[in-house]
Design a protein around this motif. Structure first.
Motif, mmCIF file in Angstrom:
data_model
loop_
_atom_site.group_PDB
_atom_site.id
_atom_site.type_symbol
_atom_site.label_atom_id
_atom_site.label_comp_id
_atom_site.label_asym_id
_atom_site.label_seq_id
_atom_site.Cartn_x
_atom_site.Cartn_y
_atom_site.Cartn_z
ATOM 1 N N GLY A 7 0.824 -1.195 0.000
ATOM 2 C CA GLY A 7 0.000 0.000 0.000
ATOM 3 C C GLY A 7 0.859 1.246 0.000
ATOM 4 N N MET A 8 0.220 2.398 -0.205
ATOM 5 C CA MET A 8 0.906 3.679 -0.210
ATOM 6 C C MET A 8 0.272 4.574 0.845
ATOM 7 S SD MET A 8 3.433 5.102 -1.889
ATOM 8 C CE MET A 8 3.449 4.214 -3.436
ATOM 9 N N VAL A 9 1.109 5.228 1.654
ATOM 10 C CA VAL A 9 0.593 6.113 2.695
ATOM 11 C C VAL A 9 0.103 7.401 2.058
ATOM 12 C CG1 VAL A 9 1.130 7.378 4.801
ATOM 13 C CG2 VAL A 9 2.165 5.132 4.401
ATOM 14 N N ASP A 10 -1.212 7.664 2.201
ATOM 15 C CA ASP A 10 -1.824 8.865 1.640
ATOM 16 C C ASP A 10 -1.885 10.015 2.643
ATOM 17 O OD1 ASP A 10 -2.243 7.704 -0.793
ATOM 18 O OD2 ASP A 10 -4.370 7.296 -0.482
ATOM 19 N N ASP A 11 -2.103 9.658 3.916
ATOM 20 C CA ASP A 11 -2.298 10.713 4.909
ATOM 21 C C ASP A 11 -1.995 10.171 6.298
ATOM 22 O OD1 ASP A 11 -2.926 13.193 5.930
ATOM 23 O OD2 ASP A 11 -5.095 12.995 5.681
ATOM 24 N N ILE A 12 -1.629 11.070 7.203
ATOM 25 C CA ILE A 12 -1.449 10.733 8.616
ATOM 26 C C ILE A 12 -2.683 11.197 9.366
ATOM 27 C CG2 ILE A 12 -0.021 11.035 10.666
ATOM 28 C CD1 ILE A 12 1.463 9.648 8.387
ATOM 29 N N ILE A 13 -3.407 10.261 9.977
ATOM 30 C CA ILE A 13 -4.608 10.618 10.740
ATOM 31 C C ILE A 13 -4.225 11.190 12.093
ATOM 32 C CG2 ILE A 13 -6.722 9.742 11.789
ATOM 33 C CD1 ILE A 13 -6.735 7.527 9.676
ATOM 34 N N SER A 14 -3.333 10.498 12.795
ATOM 35 C CA SER A 14 -2.924 10.967 14.121
ATOM 36 C C SER A 14 -1.618 10.293 14.513
ATOM 37 C CB SER A 14 -3.999 10.656 15.171
ATOM 38 O OG SER A 14 -4.130 9.258 15.368
#
Length: 366
Positions: A7-14
């Motif tokens: 997978g590819m990291v799209d965003d940091i939630i927390s």
């Protein structure tokens, strides 16, 4: 078997200590994933990651997110030299910790001499959601004067950082120190087993009261012995062996639609009625007459009331403490308002050990 996808990291939630929540693109979807920073290192937007997608694929409640197995964009990591104890042993995720008992530990000598809990109250729960009402009741009723340690077992989630609840309770001063034992890891102190975990709470964390429960995600099968909460009975035995005062939280609900969990759950009836070989105090909250009648009958039928001491307390102060500290907790997706007896039963143990006059009755049925 493990279902693995890239997978590819799209965003940091927390981010919080030890854990990062992510949004990842995987199999043409954008889904939640969890990265344990102490296992797989830091993660950033744009990183390619290897994901364990098993639980989401199987639509399981336990582990309802993808988990990062490795960061393919950042592969080299070093570790500190201290510590020689491995947890998650002989798995690809085995992690080195500095256990409180080992020679390199600054507490090694203290632990060599520790052999007794010296009557310390030890509250033993089964579900992680029991932790909040217990800790909140103790801190409120004792006006913050009692030091509380939480010992997390390896009966469910192994990384303590997964628990948002623990982070919140520590942040609000309701838990003073955490210890993780067995294969659980990430506590303020690490211990090899339940015995040294308990002793570390007393001798190192200097706890006045110890709360023991597994992390999030109890495992159950519906069979009488096939659930991880059986550990409650074994922990009672351990506390007695070490000279502590075991106080057991029964799992009580009148909101759960499953018959085996109505009143006192079959989990509690097995752990307390069959697994526990030594005595504890089982604390009940005051309930309406019809509900109390059922609970007392279940205690009698399962031999719990003959094997253990029974105490009945007014547990409403525990629910008041949850509101006072702004704690919004759920169990099996149900809130305090939807399942009040569950949280009353958990909070009753905190009320019972606190130095205040709320104990309504105690029946020793030896």
């Amino acid at each position: 078997m493990i279902r693995v996808r890239r997978g590819m990291v799209d965003d940091i939630i927390s981010r919080r200590p030890g854990i990062t929540e992510l949004l990842v693109s995987v199999e043409r979807n954008r889904e939640k994933a969890i990265n344990y920073d102490n296992l797989t290192g830091p993660v950033m937007v744009g990183d390619e990651v290897l994901l364990n997608t098993t639980a989401v694929y199987k639509k399981l409640g336990t582990g309802g997110a993808h988990f990062v197995m490795g960061n393919l964009s950042q592969t080299d990591r070093d570790i500190s030299h201290e510590g020689h104890i491995m947890k998650l042993r002989y798995s690809p995720c085995q992690v080195k910790v500095l256990a409180v008992e080992e020679p390199d530990s600054p507490y090694a000598e203290v632990m060599r001499q520790a052999d007794s809990l010296a009557g310390t109250p030890v509250i033993i729960g089964t579900l992680h959601s029991m932790l909040a009402p217990v800790a909140a009741a103790i801190k409120k009723l004792a006006q913050g004067k009692l030091r509380v340690a939480y010992l997390m077992t390896d009966g469910a989630a192994l990384p303590i950082h997964l628990s948002k609840l623990v982070a919140e309770l520590k942040g609000k001063g309701l838990i003073d120190q955490t210890v993780t034992c067995g294969h659980a890891f990430g506590g303020d102190l690490e211990a090899i087993n339940i015995y040294t975990g308990l002793l570390a709470c007393k001798a190192v964390a200097k706890a006045d009261i110890i709360i023991v429960a597994m992390g999030p995600g109890i495992v159950g099968s519906g069979s009488p012995y096939g659930f991880t909460g059986v550990e409650q009975g074994e922990i009672i035995n351990a506390v007695n062996i070490l000279g502590g005062r075991p106080i057991a939280i029964p799992r009580i609900s009148f909101a759960d639609k499953r018959e085996r969990h109505l009143g006192i759950s079959h989990h509690s009836r097995t752990a307390l009625g069959k697994i526990a070989l030594t005595r504890s105090t089982v604390v009940l909250p005051k309930l309406t007459p019809d509900k109390m009648e059922l609970v007392l009958k279940q205690l009698e039928d399962s031999h719990i009331s003959r094997k253990h001491d029974i105490a009945i307390v007014d547990a409403q102060p525990a629910l008041e403490s949850l509101r006072e500290y702004g704690l919004k907790v759920t169990t099996m997706g149900r809130s305090v308002e939807q399942d009040p007896e569950f949280f009353l039963a958990a909070g009753a143990a905190g009320v019972y050990v606190s130095p205040q006059p709320f104990v309504a009755a105690q029946a020793d049925k030896g």
